[in-house]
Design an enzyme around this catalytic site. Structure first.
Site, PDB file in Angstrom:
ATOM      1  N   PRO A   1      46.241  39.483  40.848  1.00  0.00           N
ATOM      2  CA  PRO A   1      46.334  40.417  42.042  1.00  0.00           C
ATOM      3  C   PRO A   1      46.848  39.860  43.414  1.00  0.00           C
ATOM      4  CG  PRO A   1      44.171  40.874  41.173  1.00  0.00           C
ATOM      5  CD  PRO A   1      44.659  39.507  40.483  1.00  0.00           C
TER       6      PRO A   1
ATOM      7  N   LEU B   1      40.647  39.706  45.459  1.00  0.00           N
ATOM      8  CA  LEU B   1      42.201  39.370  45.555  1.00  0.00           C
ATOM      9  C   LEU B   1      42.457  37.935  45.385  1.00  0.00           C
ATOM     10  CD1 LEU B   1      44.508  41.116  46.459  1.00  0.00           C
ATOM     11  CD2 LEU B   1      44.264  40.083  48.787  1.00  0.00           C
ATOM     12  N   HIS B   2      42.414  37.760  43.940  1.00  0.00           N
ATOM     13  CA  HIS B   2      42.350  36.202  43.576  1.00  0.00           C
ATOM     14  C   HIS B   2      43.482  36.164  42.299  1.00  0.00           C
ATOM     15  CE1 HIS B   2      39.314  34.567  46.024  1.00  0.00           C
ATOM     16  NE2 HIS B   2      38.718  35.663  45.798  1.00  0.00           N
ATOM     17  N   ALA B   3      44.011  35.314  41.979  1.00  0.00           N
ATOM     18  CA  ALA B   3      44.672  35.053  40.830  1.00  0.00           C
ATOM     19  C   ALA B   3      45.805  36.193  40.442  1.00  0.00           C
ATOM     20  CB  ALA B   3      44.021  34.958  39.453  1.00  0.00           C
TER      21      ALA B   3
END
Length: 85
Positions: free
Chosen positions: A18, A14-16
């Site tokens: 998303p 759950l990075h960048a």
């Protein structure tokens, strides 16, 4: 309070992108929305810094909670974003 437990399947966790999509979706509603790693302390799902600080990786579970009218529908949408490959 409505709640969902979701396994994050994206390769980047759950990075960048998303995370940005997740936060933008949560910010659309006027009520509180939180996210936490399974067993961890919840943080605001409307804060990109808080979501990124959780450092959620592929295969980890998160708990998303919301309290307000339309919470179930919002949680369905957030769960879909978090579990998208």
């Amino acid at each position: 309070m409505a709640e969902r437990t979701v396994s994050v399947t994206s390769e980047v966790g759950l990075h960048a992108r998303p995370a940005a999509t997740f936060v933008q979706t949560a910010a659309k509603v006027p009520f509180d929305v939180t996210i936490a790693k399974a067993g961890g302390a919840p943080v605001s799902a409307k804060s990109i810094l808080s979501v990124l600080a959780l450092d959620v990786r592929q295969g980890e579970s998160i708990v998303i909670s919301a309290d307000g009218e339309g919470a179930e529908e919002l949680l369905d949408e957030l769960a879909q974003i978090a579990s998208a490959p």
